[in-house]
Motif scaffolding. Structure first.
Motif, PDB file in Angstrom:
ATOM      1  N   HIS A   4      -4.495  81.846  68.178  1.00 44.94           N
ATOM      2  CA  HIS A   4      -5.007  83.163  68.536  1.00 44.94           C
ATOM      3  C   HIS A   4      -4.651  83.560  69.969  1.00 44.94           C
ATOM      4  O   HIS A   4      -5.078  84.603  70.438  1.00 44.94           O
ATOM      5  N   THR A   5      -3.860  82.774  70.656  1.00 47.18           N
ATOM      6  CA  THR A   5      -3.486  83.130  72.014  1.00 47.18           C
ATOM      7  C   THR A   5      -2.738  84.453  72.029  1.00 47.18           C
ATOM      8  O   THR A   5      -1.947  84.759  71.129  1.00 47.18           O
ATOM      9  N   GLU A   6      -2.964  85.269  73.035  1.00 50.98           N
ATOM     10  CA  GLU A   6      -2.346  86.590  73.115  1.00 50.98           C
ATOM     11  C   GLU A   6      -0.973  86.525  73.757  1.00 50.98           C
ATOM     12  O   GLU A   6      -0.192  87.466  73.653  1.00 50.98           O
ATOM     13  N   VAL A   7      -0.668  85.440  74.431  1.00 57.79           N
ATOM     14  CA  VAL A   7       0.634  85.303  75.071  1.00 57.79           C
ATOM     15  C   VAL A   7       1.609  84.689  74.062  1.00 57.79           C
ATOM     16  O   VAL A   7       1.380  83.613  73.538  1.00 57.79           O
ATOM     17  N   SER A   8       2.705  85.386  73.790  1.00 61.63           N
ATOM     18  CA  SER A   8       3.705  84.894  72.850  1.00 61.63           C
ATOM     19  C   SER A   8       4.906  84.282  73.560  1.00 61.63           C
ATOM     20  O   SER A   8       5.694  83.561  72.946  1.00 61.63           O
ATOM     21  N   GLU A   9       5.054  84.571  74.854  1.00 63.54           N
ATOM     22  CA  GLU A   9       6.145  84.009  75.631  1.00 63.54           C
ATOM     23  C   GLU A   9       5.767  83.960  77.104  1.00 63.54           C
ATOM     24  O   GLU A   9       4.834  84.653  77.549  1.00 63.54           O
ATOM     25  N   SER A  91       9.685  81.101  74.828  1.00 65.11           N
ATOM     26  CA  SER A  91       8.599  81.309  73.881  1.00 65.11           C
ATOM     27  C   SER A  91       7.426  80.379  74.170  1.00 65.11           C
ATOM     28  O   SER A  91       7.567  79.367  74.860  1.00 65.11           O
ATOM     29  N   TYR A  92       6.279  80.749  73.616  1.00 72.38           N
ATOM     30  CA  TYR A  92       5.074  79.938  73.798  1.00 72.38           C
ATOM     31  C   TYR A  92       5.295  78.517  73.276  1.00 72.38           C
ATOM     32  O   TYR A  92       4.996  77.531  73.961  1.00 72.38           O
ATOM     33  N   ASN A 163      -4.378  73.905  74.663  1.00 70.46           N
ATOM     34  CA  ASN A 163      -5.621  74.234  73.997  1.00 70.46           C
ATOM     35  C   ASN A 163      -6.410  75.264  74.795  1.00 70.46           C
ATOM     36  O   ASN A 163      -7.453  75.743  74.337  1.00 70.46           O
ATOM     37  N   LEU A 164      -5.911  75.593  75.973  1.00 74.02           N
ATOM     38  CA  LEU A 164      -6.512  76.663  76.765  1.00 74.02           C
ATOM     39  C   LEU A 164      -6.081  78.017  76.206  1.00 74.02           C
ATOM     40  O   LEU A 164      -5.088  78.125  75.487  1.00 74.02           O
ATOM     41  N   ASN A 165      -6.833  79.051  76.549  1.00 71.08           N
ATOM     42  CA  ASN A 165      -6.549  80.406  76.069  1.00 71.08           C
ATOM     43  C   ASN A 165      -5.671  81.121  77.087  1.00 71.08           C
ATOM     44  O   ASN A 165      -6.028  81.219  78.262  1.00 71.08           O
ATOM     45  N   TYR A 166      -4.500  81.618  76.661  1.00 67.83           N
ATOM     46  CA  TYR A 166      -3.588  82.348  77.543  1.00 67.83           C
ATOM     47  C   TYR A 166      -3.491  83.799  77.061  1.00 67.83           C
ATOM     48  O   TYR A 166      -2.990  84.071  75.975  1.00 67.83           O
ATOM     49  N   CYS A 167      -4.020  84.695  77.885  1.00 70.65           N
ATOM     50  CA  CYS A 167      -4.019  86.105  77.501  1.00 70.65           C
ATOM     51  C   CYS A 167      -3.349  86.979  78.560  1.00 70.65           C
ATOM     52  O   CYS A 167      -3.464  88.198  78.539  1.00 70.65           O
ATOM     53  N   GLY A 168      -2.639  86.374  79.491  1.00 73.87           N
ATOM     54  CA  GLY A 168      -1.950  87.111  80.548  1.00 73.87           C
ATOM     55  C   GLY A 168      -2.606  86.864  81.892  1.00 73.87           C
ATOM     56  O   GLY A 168      -3.809  86.623  81.945  1.00 73.87           O
ATOM     57  N   PRO A 169      -1.816  86.855  82.976  1.00 76.92           N
ATOM     58  CA  PRO A 169      -0.364  87.078  83.060  1.00 76.92           C
ATOM     59  C   PRO A 169       0.433  85.913  82.456  1.00 76.92           C
ATOM     60  O   PRO A 169      -0.127  84.846  82.192  1.00 76.92           O
ATOM     61  N   VAL A 182       1.652  76.054  84.702  1.00 77.42           N
ATOM     62  CA  VAL A 182       1.185  76.752  83.499  1.00 77.42           C
ATOM     63  C   VAL A 182      -0.333  76.878  83.460  1.00 77.42           C
ATOM     64  O   VAL A 182      -0.874  77.954  83.137  1.00 77.42           O
ATOM     65  N   ILE A 183      -1.056  75.815  83.776  1.00 76.23           N
ATOM     66  CA  ILE A 183      -2.522  75.821  83.652  1.00 76.23           C
ATOM     67  C   ILE A 183      -3.190  76.942  84.452  1.00 76.23           C
ATOM     68  O   ILE A 183      -4.145  77.554  83.964  1.00 76.23           O
TER      69      ILE A 183
END
Length: 309
Positions: A4-9, A91-92, A163-169, A182-183
């Motif tokens: 469900h992460t919003e970041v695709s790349e 890509s992610y 396993n963390l949530n990435y939604c931007g930036p 990355v973290i």
């Protein structure tokens, strides 16, 4: 890994403070990368083709050359791609794979250094029992163990990070996907992942370093007990190359992952040394300082003659 992460790349911003030098850096790194591949391929070919080199020490050296082919290949091709003016996006899943294989191959190589230190310890401290102790089953079991430890280590670090949530930036201020870069981009609390990653890297590095120190302490004591000057020089020469390679490998790990405050430019320079330069130096360090160097040269010479024909 969460779907469900919003970041695709992610966007790799490259080496800090090097804007305008991309083509120069691309040419330099391409040369080093190709030299690394060629040098380690030649050593691997020499070990396989020469029956005189079918010993435990050269078995481990062949594995080291294999790792030194794949390790820089995790990050270097993508770096060369965007330094030449192509897309900086990754890509992610590609980012996760890059982080996994970087730590998998890096930690496997770190374990291999400990195994090679044990091999030198047995050769110098128990020379008469060397072939009995370092029999094929032991060598193969040691290699399998290094791969398993590397896989477990990389799986833990990759799971903690992604396993963390990435939604931007999604801009990674680095030239490849690594934990310190990355973290901080995670939108969820990343303190647990940071601390667990730090503990994981620290424990593995310290345990491997401690084992190496123990083996080389015994080796040093054994060398000092040798009465003849020639005997001491011969014993020292068999270990000096390995010790040099260890210092080149563990120095960057200490600087990057165990420093209290990350320094992007320093980290990038040290990582380049660790990722690209060290694998190139290993082939030179181990081959040119070894007593069987003439056998290697003979094989290299035959390969060159074959290519010319």
């Amino acid at each position: 890994m969460r779907n469900h992460t919003e970041v695709s790349e992610f966007i790799l911003l490259g080496i800090p403070q090097t804007k305008g030098l991309e083509m120069v850096l691309c040419a330099i790194f391409l040369f080093i990368y190709l030299f690394t591949l060629l040098g380690n391929l030649l050593i691997l070919t020499a070990i396989i083709s020469s029956s005189k080199l079918h010993t435990p020490m050269y078995f481990f050296l062949g594995l080291l050359s294999t790792l030194d082919i794949f390790f820089p290949s995790v990050t270097c091709p993508k770096m060369l791609f965007y330094l030449s003016g192509q897309s900086q996006a990754i890509s992610y899943k590609g980012c996760a794979a890059q982080l996994f294989f970087y730590h998998f191959l890096g930690s496997t190589e770190g374990c291999l250094y400990s195994v090679m230190a044990y091999d030198r310890f047995v050769a110098i401290c128990h020379p008469l029992r060397y072939m009995l102790i370092m029999k094929p089953g032991v060598c193969m079991g040691s290699v399998i163990g290094t791969w398993l430890v590397g896989a477990l280590h990389a799986t833990i670090l990759t799971s903690l990070t992604f396993n963390l949530n990435y939604c931007g930036p999604n801009q990674v201020d680095y030239f490849f996907c690594d934990i310190p870069a990355v973290i901080p981009l995670a939108c969820s609390d990343n303190s647990f992942a940071q601390w667990m990653g730090f503990i994981n890297v620290s424990l593995l590095a310290l345990m491997l370093w401690f084992s190496i120190c123990v083996f080389f302490t015994h080796i040093g004591i054994a060398i000092l007990r040798i009465h003849s000057k020639e005997g001491r020089q011969k014993a020292f020469s068999t270990c000096s190359a390995h010790l040099t390679a260890i210092l080149c490998a563990y120095g960057p790990v200490i600087i990057i992952y165990l420093q209290p405050t990350p320094k992007p430019l320093l980290n990038a320079l040290v990582q380049i040394l660790n990722n690209i330069v060290s694998p190139m130096l290993n082939s030179l360090i181990y081959s040119l300082r070894n007593k069987e160097v003439f056998s290697l040269r003979k094989v290299f010479y035959n390969i060159v003659l074959t290519l010319q024909e």
